[in-house]
Structures are given as structure tokens and as C-alpha cells.
Scaffold this motif. Structure first.
Motif, PDB file in Angstrom:
ATOM      1  N   GLY A  48     -36.935 103.792  42.279  1.00 17.46           N
ATOM      2  CA  GLY A  48     -36.666 102.913  43.407  1.00 17.46           C
ATOM      3  C   GLY A  48     -37.310 103.476  44.649  1.00 17.46           C
ATOM      4  N   ILE A  49     -36.843 103.017  45.779  1.00  9.48           N
ATOM      5  CA  ILE A  49     -37.420 103.452  47.049  1.00  9.48           C
ATOM      6  C   ILE A  49     -36.327 103.443  48.117  1.00  9.48           C
ATOM      7  CG2 ILE A  49     -38.156 101.093  47.612  1.00  9.48           C
ATOM      8  CD1 ILE A  49     -40.587 102.312  49.047  1.00  9.48           C
ATOM      9  N   MET A  50     -36.431 104.380  49.056  1.00  6.67           N
ATOM     10  CA  MET A  50     -35.560 104.395  50.230  1.00  6.67           C
ATOM     11  C   MET A  50     -36.449 104.423  51.455  1.00  6.67           C
ATOM     12  SD  MET A  50     -32.454 107.092  49.548  1.00  6.67           S
ATOM     13  CE  MET A  50     -33.420 108.469  48.962  1.00  6.67           C
ATOM     14  N   PHE A  51     -36.053 103.688  52.477  1.00  7.11           N
ATOM     15  CA  PHE A  51     -36.770 103.754  53.748  1.00  7.11           C
ATOM     16  C   PHE A  51     -35.814 103.396  54.872  1.00  7.11           C
ATOM     17  CE2 PHE A  51     -37.421  99.519  52.056  1.00  7.11           C
ATOM     18  CZ  PHE A  51     -37.256  98.678  53.137  1.00  7.11           C
ATOM     19  N   LEU A  68     -30.766 101.957  56.830  1.00  6.16           N
ATOM     20  CA  LEU A  68     -31.258 102.586  55.613  1.00  6.16           C
ATOM     21  C   LEU A  68     -31.296 101.531  54.518  1.00  6.16           C
ATOM     22  CD1 LEU A  68     -31.957 104.967  53.701  1.00  6.16           C
ATOM     23  CD2 LEU A  68     -29.482 105.387  53.529  1.00  6.16           C
ATOM     24  N   PHE A  69     -32.458 101.374  53.908  1.00  8.47           N
ATOM     25  CA  PHE A  69     -32.627 100.472  52.768  1.00  8.47           C
ATOM     26  C   PHE A  69     -32.826 101.308  51.517  1.00  8.47           C
ATOM     27  CE2 PHE A  69     -33.869  97.759  56.262  1.00  8.47           C
ATOM     28  CZ  PHE A  69     -33.383  96.514  55.896  1.00  8.47           C
ATOM     29  N   ILE A 102     -26.693 102.778  60.299  1.00  6.84           N
ATOM     30  CA  ILE A 102     -26.191 104.140  60.467  1.00  6.84           C
ATOM     31  C   ILE A 102     -26.448 104.572  61.909  1.00  6.84           C
ATOM     32  CG2 ILE A 102     -26.422 106.520  59.663  1.00  6.84           C
ATOM     33  CD1 ILE A 102     -27.410 105.342  56.980  1.00  6.84           C
ATOM     34  N   GLU A 103     -25.460 105.209  62.492  1.00  8.62           N
ATOM     35  CA  GLU A 103     -25.537 105.524  63.915  1.00  8.62           C
ATOM     36  C   GLU A 103     -26.506 106.650  64.253  1.00  8.62           C
ATOM     37  OE1 GLU A 103     -22.533 106.301  67.676  1.00  8.62           O
ATOM     38  OE2 GLU A 103     -21.728 106.382  65.643  1.00  8.62           O
ATOM     39  N   ARG A 104     -26.457 107.749  63.501  1.00 13.07           N
ATOM     40  CA  ARG A 104     -27.223 108.934  63.903  1.00 13.07           C
ATOM     41  C   ARG A 104     -28.243 109.365  62.846  1.00 13.07           C
ATOM     42  NH1 ARG A 104     -22.025 110.161  64.698  1.00 13.07           N
ATOM     43  NH2 ARG A 104     -22.027 111.826  63.164  1.00 13.07           N
ATOM     44  N   LYS A 105     -29.320 109.954  63.326  1.00 13.43           N
ATOM     45  CA  LYS A 105     -30.409 110.418  62.449  1.00 13.43           C
ATOM     46  C   LYS A 105     -29.907 111.432  61.419  1.00 13.43           C
ATOM     47  CE  LYS A 105     -35.001 112.468  62.681  1.00 13.43           C
ATOM     48  NZ  LYS A 105     -36.047 112.988  63.568  1.00 13.43           N
ATOM     49  N   GLU A 106     -29.012 112.319  61.842  1.00 18.83           N
ATOM     50  CA  GLU A 106     -28.482 113.334  60.927  1.00 18.83           C
ATOM     51  C   GLU A 106     -27.752 112.691  59.754  1.00 18.83           C
ATOM     52  OE1 GLU A 106     -26.987 113.445  64.407  1.00 18.83           O
ATOM     53  OE2 GLU A 106     -29.044 114.036  64.826  1.00 18.83           O
ATOM     54  N   GLN A 107     -27.034 111.601  60.027  1.00 16.59           N
ATOM     55  CA  GLN A 107     -26.329 110.895  58.965  1.00 16.59           C
ATOM     56  C   GLN A 107     -27.317 110.267  57.981  1.00 16.59           C
ATOM     57  OE1 GLN A 107     -24.108 108.430  61.813  1.00 16.59           O
ATOM     58  NE2 GLN A 107     -22.269 108.971  60.648  1.00 16.59           N
ATOM     59  N   VAL A 108     -28.407 109.736  58.509  1.00 13.97           N
ATOM     60  CA  VAL A 108     -29.440 109.140  57.659  1.00 13.97           C
ATOM     61  C   VAL A 108     -29.998 110.194  56.706  1.00 13.97           C
ATOM     62  CG1 VAL A 108     -31.752 108.125  57.642  1.00 13.97           C
ATOM     63  CG2 VAL A 108     -30.073 107.346  59.321  1.00 13.97           C
ATOM     64  N   GLU A 109     -30.343 111.345  57.253  1.00 16.50           N
ATOM     65  CA  GLU A 109     -30.940 112.403  56.432  1.00 16.50           C
ATOM     66  C   GLU A 109     -29.964 112.903  55.372  1.00 16.50           C
ATOM     67  OE1 GLU A 109     -32.236 115.114  59.473  1.00 16.50           O
ATOM     68  OE2 GLU A 109     -33.964 113.855  59.972  1.00 16.50           O
ATOM     69  N   ALA A 149     -27.499 111.182  54.042  1.00 17.87           N
ATOM     70  CA  ALA A 149     -27.342 110.108  53.051  1.00 17.87           C
ATOM     71  C   ALA A 149     -28.529 110.071  52.098  1.00 17.87           C
ATOM     72  CB  ALA A 149     -27.174 108.761  53.751  1.00 17.87           C
ATOM     73  N   MET A 150     -29.735 110.157  52.644  1.00 12.15           N
ATOM     74  CA  MET A 150     -30.925 110.109  51.786  1.00 12.15           C
ATOM     75  C   MET A 150     -30.968 111.301  50.835  1.00 12.15           C
ATOM     76  SD  MET A 150     -33.833 108.597  54.355  1.00 12.15           S
ATOM     77  CE  MET A 150     -35.030 108.162  53.079  1.00 12.15           C
ATOM     78  N   ASP A 151     -30.632 112.484  51.321  1.00 14.39           N
ATOM     79  CA  ASP A 151     -30.608 113.674  50.459  1.00 14.39           C
ATOM     80  C   ASP A 151     -29.584 113.518  49.343  1.00 14.39           C
ATOM     81  OD1 ASP A 151     -32.581 114.855  52.008  1.00 14.39           O
ATOM     82  OD2 ASP A 151     -31.183 116.173  53.110  1.00 14.39           O
ATOM     83  N   ALA A 152     -28.391 113.028  49.691  1.00  6.64           N
ATOM     84  CA  ALA A 152     -27.327 112.872  48.695  1.00  6.64           C
ATOM     85  C   ALA A 152     -27.688 111.811  47.656  1.00  6.64           C
ATOM     86  CB  ALA A 152     -26.017 112.508  49.391  1.00  6.64           C
TER      87      ALA A 152
END
Length: 136
Positions: free
Chosen positions: A99-102, A4-5, A72-79, A81-84
Motif C-alpha cells: 500500500g502507500i501512506m502520504f 494522513l492517507f 492529525i494536529e501535530r507533525k510528531e503525531q504523524v511521524e 503514526a506512520m512508523d507504527a
């Protein structure tokens, strides 16, 4: 695995974001100073006089961004984190100057806290299976 950037324009939220990432169970992040190309090009198109530079610094245009990246290990964690992170930044990353997240997939990993965590978990699972096969 994923990386995650987050290119953060509102650097005053950096600590809040890092604390939230830790609270979500993410295993570390790297933070680097960065600057968007628009800021660099704007500096070149204006004759950077001393007064102009001070005025822009007072407007907040002289400061750099922070770029955070985390494996990040799992897709659920990515989502999560991005939401938070988006919530911390006011709930809408589409607004200008947020800014930007990707996210990019990670196909190989060596080193770091996440790799040590995965190896430790795998060792525990192997020991558990050996124990179960021996006693059951």
C-alpha cells in the motif's frame, strides 16, 4: 495540521491499525473501500469469464483496498503514526502490494472530533489565564 492517507492493501491489518492510531491519541479516522487502477485495468484487459473471476478472487485479487484518512494536529503525531503503521505491516512499505501512506497539510478545518478537542483546550487555556490574572 495534517491529513494522513493510508491506502491499505493488506486489509486484515485494518483493525490493528485503527487501534494503534487510537492508542497514539489520534482523534478519529474515516475508512472507505477503494481499488487501485491496476486492478481495474487488469479486469478490462482480460475477458472476465466466470471461471477467471473466481480464480482471481481466490488469489486475493478480487478484493478491494481500504483507504484510511485522519486529520492529525501535530507533525510528531504523524511521524509516530506512520512508523507504527509501517511496523504493523511488516516494517517495509517499499515491498510490493503493501500500500502507500502520504500526508498533506490541512489549512482549514470545520467540524469533527479534532476541532472540538482544540476548541475545548483553547477554552480551558482562556479560563486558566483569566483565573491567573485575577488571583496573581
Amino acid at each position: 495540521m495534517y491529513v494522513l492517507f493510508i491506502v491499505l492493501n493488506e486489509v486484515e491489518y485494518l483493525t490493528d491499525i485503527l487501534v494503534k492510531m487510537k492508542d497514539l491519541g489520534l482523534r478519529g479516522a474515516t475508512v472507505i473501500d477503494s481499488m487501485g487502477s491496476k486492478k481495474i485495468l487488469n479486469k478490462q484487459t482480460h475477458n472476465m469469464s466466470f471461471i477467471y473471476g473466481i480464480a482471481k478472487a481466490l488469489e486475493g485479487e478480487g478484493r478491494s483496498n481500504k483507504t484510511i484518512f485522519s486529520v492529525i494536529e501535530r507533525k510528531e503525531q504523524v511521524e509516530k503514526a506512520m512508523d507504527a503503521i509501517e511496523k504493523i505491516l511488516g516494517g517495509d512499505m517499499k515491498k510490493p502490494n503493501k500500500g502507500i501512506m502520504f500526508v498533506l497539510p490541512v489549512t482549514h478545518l470545520r467540524g469533527g472530533e479534532l476541532e472540538r478537542h482544540i476548541e475545548s483546550r483553547e477554552r480551558k487555556n482562556i479560563l486558566k489565564k483569566e483565573y491567573e490574572s485575577e488571583y496573581y
